[in-house]
Write an enzyme that holds these catalytic residues in place. Structure first.
Site, PDB file in Angstrom:
ATOM      1  N   SER A   1      -6.994   4.366   9.231  1.00  0.00           N
ATOM      2  CA  SER A   1      -7.659   4.298   7.928  1.00  0.00           C
ATOM      3  C   SER A   1      -6.937   3.326   6.999  1.00  0.00           C
ATOM      4  O   SER A   1      -7.546   2.424   6.420  1.00  0.00           O
ATOM      5  CB  SER A   1      -7.703   5.692   7.297  1.00  0.00           C
ATOM      6  OG  SER A   1      -8.176   5.645   5.971  1.00  0.00           O
TER       7      SER A   1
ATOM      8  N   ARG B   1     -13.422  13.556   7.460  1.00  0.00           N
ATOM      9  CA  ARG B   1     -12.086  14.138   7.628  1.00  0.00           C
ATOM     10  C   ARG B   1     -11.764  15.093   6.490  1.00  0.00           C
ATOM     11  O   ARG B   1     -11.142  16.144   6.693  1.00  0.00           O
ATOM     12  CB  ARG B   1     -11.029  13.028   7.707  1.00  0.00           C
ATOM     13  CG  ARG B   1     -11.025  12.279   9.031  1.00  0.00           C
ATOM     14  CD  ARG B   1     -10.223  11.003   8.949  1.00  0.00           C
ATOM     15  NE  ARG B   1      -8.864  11.273   8.529  1.00  0.00           N
ATOM     16  CZ  ARG B   1      -8.125  10.420   7.810  1.00  0.00           C
ATOM     17  NH1 ARG B   1      -8.628   9.261   7.436  1.00  0.00           N
ATOM     18  NH2 ARG B   1      -6.894  10.737   7.473  1.00  0.00           N
TER      19      ARG B   1
ATOM     20  N   HIS C   1       0.847  -1.199   0.000  1.00  0.00           N
ATOM     21  CA  HIS C   1       0.000   0.000   0.000  1.00  0.00           C
ATOM     22  C   HIS C   1       0.879   1.244   0.000  1.00  0.00           C
ATOM     23  O   HIS C   1       1.838   1.345   0.767  1.00  0.00           O
ATOM     24  CB  HIS C   1      -0.904   0.038   1.233  1.00  0.00           C
ATOM     25  CG  HIS C   1      -1.684   1.321   1.329  1.00  0.00           C
ATOM     26  ND1 HIS C   1      -2.851   1.527   0.631  1.00  0.00           N
ATOM     27  CD2 HIS C   1      -1.438   2.469   2.005  1.00  0.00           C
ATOM     28  CE1 HIS C   1      -3.302   2.747   0.883  1.00  0.00           C
ATOM     29  NE2 HIS C   1      -2.455   3.334   1.715  1.00  0.00           N
TER      30      HIS C   1
ATOM     31  N   ASP D   1     -14.451   3.372   7.646  1.00  0.00           N
ATOM     32  CA  ASP D   1     -13.451   4.236   7.017  1.00  0.00           C
ATOM     33  C   ASP D   1     -14.078   5.126   5.951  1.00  0.00           C
ATOM     34  O   ASP D   1     -13.717   6.299   5.827  1.00  0.00           O
ATOM     35  CB  ASP D   1     -12.319   3.400   6.406  1.00  0.00           C
ATOM     36  CG  ASP D   1     -11.256   4.282   5.773  1.00  0.00           C
ATOM     37  OD1 ASP D   1     -10.618   5.048   6.519  1.00  0.00           O
ATOM     38  OD2 ASP D   1     -11.090   4.234   4.545  1.00  0.00           O
TER      39      ASP D   1
ATOM     40  N   LYS E   1      -8.130  -1.016   6.266  1.00  0.00           N
ATOM     41  CA  LYS E   1      -8.430  -1.519   4.912  1.00  0.00           C
ATOM     42  C   LYS E   1      -7.485  -2.650   4.525  1.00  0.00           C
ATOM     43  O   LYS E   1      -7.901  -3.649   3.931  1.00  0.00           O
ATOM     44  CB  LYS E   1      -8.343  -0.378   3.894  1.00  0.00           C
ATOM     45  CG  LYS E   1      -9.498   0.606   3.990  1.00  0.00           C
ATOM     46  CD  LYS E   1      -9.413   1.706   2.957  1.00  0.00           C
ATOM     47  CE  LYS E   1      -8.249   2.612   3.193  1.00  0.00           C
ATOM     48  NZ  LYS E   1      -8.445   4.004   2.833  1.00  0.00           N
TER      49      LYS E   1
END
Length: 435
Positions: A183, A168, A82, A161, A187
């Site tokens: 967050s 946010r 990620h 999320d 995921k």
């Protein structure tokens, strides 16, 4: 238990209990706690922070706020990567096939781009026919067959999320490190992989603008992953200038194709080789990063990495003729060179300015509802450390916008460049590895 009491408690900087955090997340997802109270809590967290224990509990509560993926029917050690986002970041398109070619198992769920950051799914969808909607049995069969799939997240994955990020974004709490960590990790953990490699970008084009905040975020996410039972490592990579040369969806796909054929930009390839080496060690396929890097280099050189990319595109319905002949991709009607206005060594290219300019040319979206022009973007001709004379081409813009609009954007692009009369030493794209 009342949400207002928890907000006051966090506003005073007092640690929340596991029961309190789960009460907040469950109530918010179920619609029992309104947006304005959740916004207040996130602002209190921005100002007062969270302990590592609180952040791990928050991550776990968010991960289990909806469906989690069970990848047990997929053979081998599933490894995912990620990135926290940037400009020109087509790493997944190159890295996934490289790791799969070495025997790795990459079952990846990706996201879309918003603002100056590009999304892997948008880039893939610039390939005619390709679908990112592959779920359940089809996803498992594809990964078992070719070792690689890049798909979109299901709507039922981590609903907490989705709701919290939307808040946010409009309440000025995006940069809270505990909220970013929860967050990202919720995921990744819900996506079911056995091992996770995090690429935390730092610099002008990243959310983290300096090494201290990037290191804090990377260390926190690695610790969360380990606390919740996953093999998690991180690299911190430079995003002070765009990664590679291409910025924009089909333009980046073309650069990814060239990279898998052995003609990639040095910074992009260094990032992919470093990340891929760690992923192969995490998978148990290599004893160390040196052995892993050699395997990755061999599989780029012998064409097997490119072959894996082709197999993935075919499996997901993409027209493979575009991969074999990238000139088939639709071109923007306006292809305009941008010329240097002064002479010297390029000392800086503000990645954020380039990313926003690409978005304005049509290559990105300001809101999730915006439509992307897949042919739009910017291709750099020079990078930091290169010498240019006045009148040399700095970059080329690709757009279907009218002349008045793109001429204004060209002025913004020119403002991204700084020059020096002295040779600039280019630093490595890899800043740090955190294990």
């Amino acid at each position: 238990m009342r949400m207002v009491d928890l907000i006051i408690k966090k506003r005073q900087g007092i640690e929340l209990t596991e029961e309190e955090i789960r009460f907040w997340i469950t109530g918010y997802v179920n619609g029992e706690i309104p947006d304005y109270q959740s916004s207040a809590m996130q602002m209190a967290i921005l100002f007062k922070g969270m302990t590592k224990k609180e952040t791990s509990i928050l991550t776990d509560a968010m991960e289990h706020s909806g469906e989690t993926l069970d990848l047990s029917n997929i053979n081998g050690v599933k490894v995912d990567k990620h990135s926290t986002g940037g400009v020109g970041d087509k790493t997944s398109l190159v890295l996934g096939p490289m790791v799969a070619a070495c025997g790795g198992v990459v079952a990846k769920l990706s996201g879309r781009g918003l603002g100056h950051t590009g999304g892997t799914l948008d880039k893939l969808e610039s390939i005619p026919g390709l679908t990112i909607s592959i779920e359940g049995k089809r996803f498992e069969e594809q990964v078992n067959k070719i070792g690689l799939a890049i798909a979109g997240q299901t709507k039922s994955l981590v609903p907490a999320d989705k709701k919290m990020y939307a808040l946010r974004d409009v309440t000025g709490t995006v940069e809270s490190i505990p909220l970013i960590a929860a967050s990202v990790m919720s995921k990744k953990l819900a996506s079911g992989s056995d091992a996770i490699l995090l690429d935390v970008t730092v610099g002008d084009g990243a959310f983290m603008k300096n090494m201290d905040s990037a290191r804090e975020l990377a260390q926190l996410m690695v610790e969360i992953g380990k606390n919740l039972g996953r093999n998690t490592k991180a690299i911190i990579s430079d995003m002070s200038e765009p990664l590679g040369f291409a910025v924009g969806n089909s333009l980046e796909v073309k650069e990814a194709i060239a990279s898998l054929q052995g003609h990639g930009p040095s910074d992009l390839m260094e990032l992919c080789y470093t990340a891929g080496s760690i992923m192969l060690v995490q998978s148990g396929l290599s004893k160390n990063v040196e052995e892993a890097r050699k395997a990755l280099e061999e599989n780029v050189a012998n064409g097997k990495a490119f072959e894996k990319f082709c197999l993935m595109i075919e499996a997901q319905g993409g027209d493979i003729s575009y991969i074999k002949d990238p000139s088939k991709f639709e071109m923007a009607k306006n292809i305009v060179p941008v010329y240097a206005t002064e002479e010297g060594y390029i000392s800086n290219i503000k990645a954020l300015t380039i990313g926003v300019s690409s978005m304005k040319l049509g290559g990105g979206r300001e809101t999730l509802e915006d439509t992307i022009d897949m042919s739009a973007g910017i291709v750099l001709a020079k990078k930091i450390g290169d010498f240019v004379k006045k009148g040399d081409i700095l970059c080329t813009i690709y757009t279907n916008k009218d002349e008045k609009t793109y001429k204004e954007i060209i002025q913004e692009i020119l403002s991204a460049y700084s020059y020096s009369q002295f040779k600039i030493e280019h630093t490595s794209v890899i800043k740090e590895v955190i294990e």
